[in-house]
Motif scaffolding. Structure first.
Motif, PDB file in Angstrom:
ATOM      1  N   ILE A 170       0.885  -1.162   0.000  1.00 37.23           N
ATOM      2  CA  ILE A 170       0.000   0.000   0.000  1.00 37.23           C
ATOM      3  C   ILE A 170       0.925   1.215   0.000  1.00 37.23           C
ATOM      4  N   ALA A 171       1.022   1.869  -1.152  1.00 34.89           N
ATOM      5  CA  ALA A 171       1.920   3.013  -1.283  1.00 34.89           C
ATOM      6  C   ALA A 171       1.222   4.334  -0.960  1.00 34.89           C
ATOM      7  N   ARG A 172      -0.105   4.342  -1.084  1.00 38.19           N
ATOM      8  CA  ARG A 172      -0.875   5.540  -0.731  1.00 38.19           C
ATOM      9  C   ARG A 172      -2.244   5.082  -0.273  1.00 38.19           C
ATOM     10  N   ILE A 173      -2.678   5.614   0.860  1.00 39.88           N
ATOM     11  CA  ILE A 173      -4.003   5.271   1.371  1.00 39.88           C
ATOM     12  C   ILE A 173      -4.588   6.518   2.025  1.00 39.88           C
ATOM     13  N   LYS A 174      -5.682   6.985   1.455  1.00 43.52           N
ATOM     14  CA  LYS A 174      -6.330   8.184   1.985  1.00 43.52           C
ATOM     15  C   LYS A 174      -7.826   8.069   1.734  1.00 43.52           C
ATOM     16  N   PHE A 175      -8.581   8.269   2.787  1.00 45.14           N
ATOM     17  CA  PHE A 175     -10.039   8.294   2.684  1.00 45.14           C
ATOM     18  C   PHE A 175     -10.517   9.655   3.161  1.00 45.14           C
ATOM     19  N   THR A 176     -11.477  10.243   2.441  1.00 45.23           N
ATOM     20  CA  THR A 176     -12.016  11.539   2.821  1.00 45.23           C
ATOM     21  C   THR A 176     -12.626  11.468   4.216  1.00 45.23           C
ATOM     22  N   GLU A 177     -13.447  10.447   4.438  1.00 45.61           N
ATOM     23  CA  GLU A 177     -14.010  10.212   5.773  1.00 45.61           C
ATOM     24  C   GLU A 177     -13.020   9.341   6.549  1.00 45.61           C
ATOM     25  N   GLN A 178     -12.619   9.811   7.702  1.00 44.47           N
ATOM     26  CA  GLN A 178     -11.667   9.054   8.503  1.00 44.47           C
ATOM     27  C   GLN A 178     -12.313   8.574   9.788  1.00 44.47           C
ATOM     28  N   ARG A 179     -11.717   7.508  10.327  1.00 45.74           N
ATOM     29  CA  ARG A 179     -12.157   6.919  11.592  1.00 45.74           C
ATOM     30  C   ARG A 179     -13.585   6.377  11.518  1.00 45.74           C
ATOM     31  N   VAL A 180     -13.946   5.862  10.323  1.00 41.08           N
ATOM     32  CA  VAL A 180     -15.259   5.230  10.160  1.00 41.08           C
ATOM     33  C   VAL A 180     -15.127   3.789   9.659  1.00 41.08           C
ATOM     34  N   GLY A 181     -13.901   3.270   9.616  1.00 41.36           N
ATOM     35  CA  GLY A 181     -13.680   1.877   9.258  1.00 41.36           C
ATOM     36  C   GLY A 181     -13.288   1.600   7.820  1.00 41.36           C
ATOM     37  N   HIS A 182     -13.090   2.616   7.001  1.00 42.77           N
ATOM     38  CA  HIS A 182     -12.711   2.371   5.608  1.00 42.77           C
ATOM     39  C   HIS A 182     -11.351   1.689   5.495  1.00 42.77           C
ATOM     40  N   GLY A 183     -10.380   2.126   6.285  1.00 39.39           N
ATOM     41  CA  GLY A 183      -9.044   1.526   6.239  1.00 39.39           C
ATOM     42  C   GLY A 183      -9.068   0.065   6.664  1.00 39.39           C
ATOM     43  N   THR A 184      -9.799  -0.231   7.726  1.00 39.70           N
ATOM     44  CA  THR A 184      -9.928  -1.614   8.190  1.00 39.70           C
ATOM     45  C   THR A 184     -10.624  -2.459   7.136  1.00 39.70           C
ATOM     46  N   TRP A 185     -11.698  -1.939   6.559  1.00 34.19           N
ATOM     47  CA  TRP A 185     -12.398  -2.655   5.496  1.00 34.19           C
ATOM     48  C   TRP A 185     -11.463  -2.940   4.333  1.00 34.19           C
ATOM     49  N   PHE A 186     -10.693  -1.932   3.895  1.00 35.56           N
ATOM     50  CA  PHE A 186      -9.793  -2.091   2.760  1.00 35.56           C
ATOM     51  C   PHE A 186      -8.728  -3.149   3.066  1.00 35.56           C
ATOM     52  N   LEU A 187      -8.152  -3.098   4.250  1.00 36.40           N
ATOM     53  CA  LEU A 187      -7.145  -4.082   4.636  1.00 36.40           C
ATOM     54  C   LEU A 187      -7.744  -5.485   4.654  1.00 36.40           C
ATOM     55  N   ARG A 188      -8.935  -5.614   5.178  1.00 33.11           N
ATOM     56  CA  ARG A 188      -9.620  -6.918   5.211  1.00 33.11           C
ATOM     57  C   ARG A 188      -9.841  -7.448   3.782  1.00 33.11           C
ATOM     58  N   GLU A 189     -10.212  -6.578   2.864  1.00 36.31           N
ATOM     59  CA  GLU A 189     -10.404  -6.992   1.468  1.00 36.31           C
ATOM     60  C   GLU A 189      -9.081  -7.443   0.851  1.00 36.31           C
ATOM     61  N   LEU A 190      -8.004  -6.711   1.116  1.00 40.41           N
ATOM     62  CA  LEU A 190      -6.696  -7.107   0.588  1.00 40.41           C
ATOM     63  C   LEU A 190      -6.274  -8.463   1.141  1.00 40.41           C
ATOM     64  N   VAL A 191      -6.529  -8.685   2.429  1.00 42.60           N
ATOM     65  CA  VAL A 191      -6.190  -9.963   3.058  1.00 42.60           C
ATOM     66  C   VAL A 191      -6.972 -11.101   2.401  1.00 42.60           C
ATOM     67  N   SER A 192      -8.233 -10.867   2.073  1.00 41.52           N
ATOM     68  CA  SER A 192      -9.031 -11.926   1.445  1.00 41.52           C
ATOM     69  C   SER A 192      -8.571 -12.197   0.012  1.00 41.52           C
ATOM     70  N   MET A 193      -8.040 -11.197  -0.672  1.00 42.20           N
ATOM     71  CA  MET A 193      -7.606 -11.355  -2.057  1.00 42.20           C
ATOM     72  C   MET A 193      -6.172 -11.857  -2.198  1.00 42.20           C
TER      73      MET A 193
END
Length: 140
Positions: free
Chosen positions: A65-88
């Protein structure tokens, strides 16, 4: 030149991002240099797929992950994204997930601490964690 699996990875992550953020238009594209760029008004992501002996993640088979930025923060987007990467990751042969942080701010430091990433030897702003470790964490 992109590897064929990177094209497939881009297609799959595009579908996941469109579903999560309720978008219809494509947002993830494979780029030259074995990268995927995904962005719109709600997120800005860059994934790298290191190839060859010049990778500082030698022997790790990481998805970076070279860049990770979500407009809305602290709502679980980063955790969701990491979980998706782990599943893939296993499907595409990746054994670890790394984070490159050119400017490691408090948010990314909290994120790597939360998910038990460890510093990459010799690079103070890069972290790595095994896919298996994250999968165990997410399944608990």
């Amino acid at each position: 030149m992109n590897l064929p699996h990177i094209e497939a990875f881009a297609d799959e992550i595009d579908d996941k991002l469109k579903g999560r953020f309720e978008r219809k238009r494509r947002c993830a594209y494979s780029m030259p240099g074995a990268t995927i760029d995904a962005r719109n008004a709600k997120f800005d992501l860059l994934l790298r797929f290191p190839i060859g002996p010049n990778s500082r993640f030698e022997g790790e088979k990481p998805l970076v992950i070279a860049r990770i930025k979500f407009t809305e923060q602290r709502v679980g987007h980063g955790t969701w994204f990491l979980r998706e990467l782990v599943s893939m990751a296993p499907k595409y042969g990746y054994e670890s997930i790394a984070i490159e942080a050119a400017n490691p701010n408090v948010g990314i430091q909290n994120f790597v601490r939360k998910f038990e990433f460890v510093p990459v030897l010799g690079v103070s702003s890069d972290w790595i964690v095994s896919v298996n470790q994250l999968a165990r964490r997410f399944s608990a």
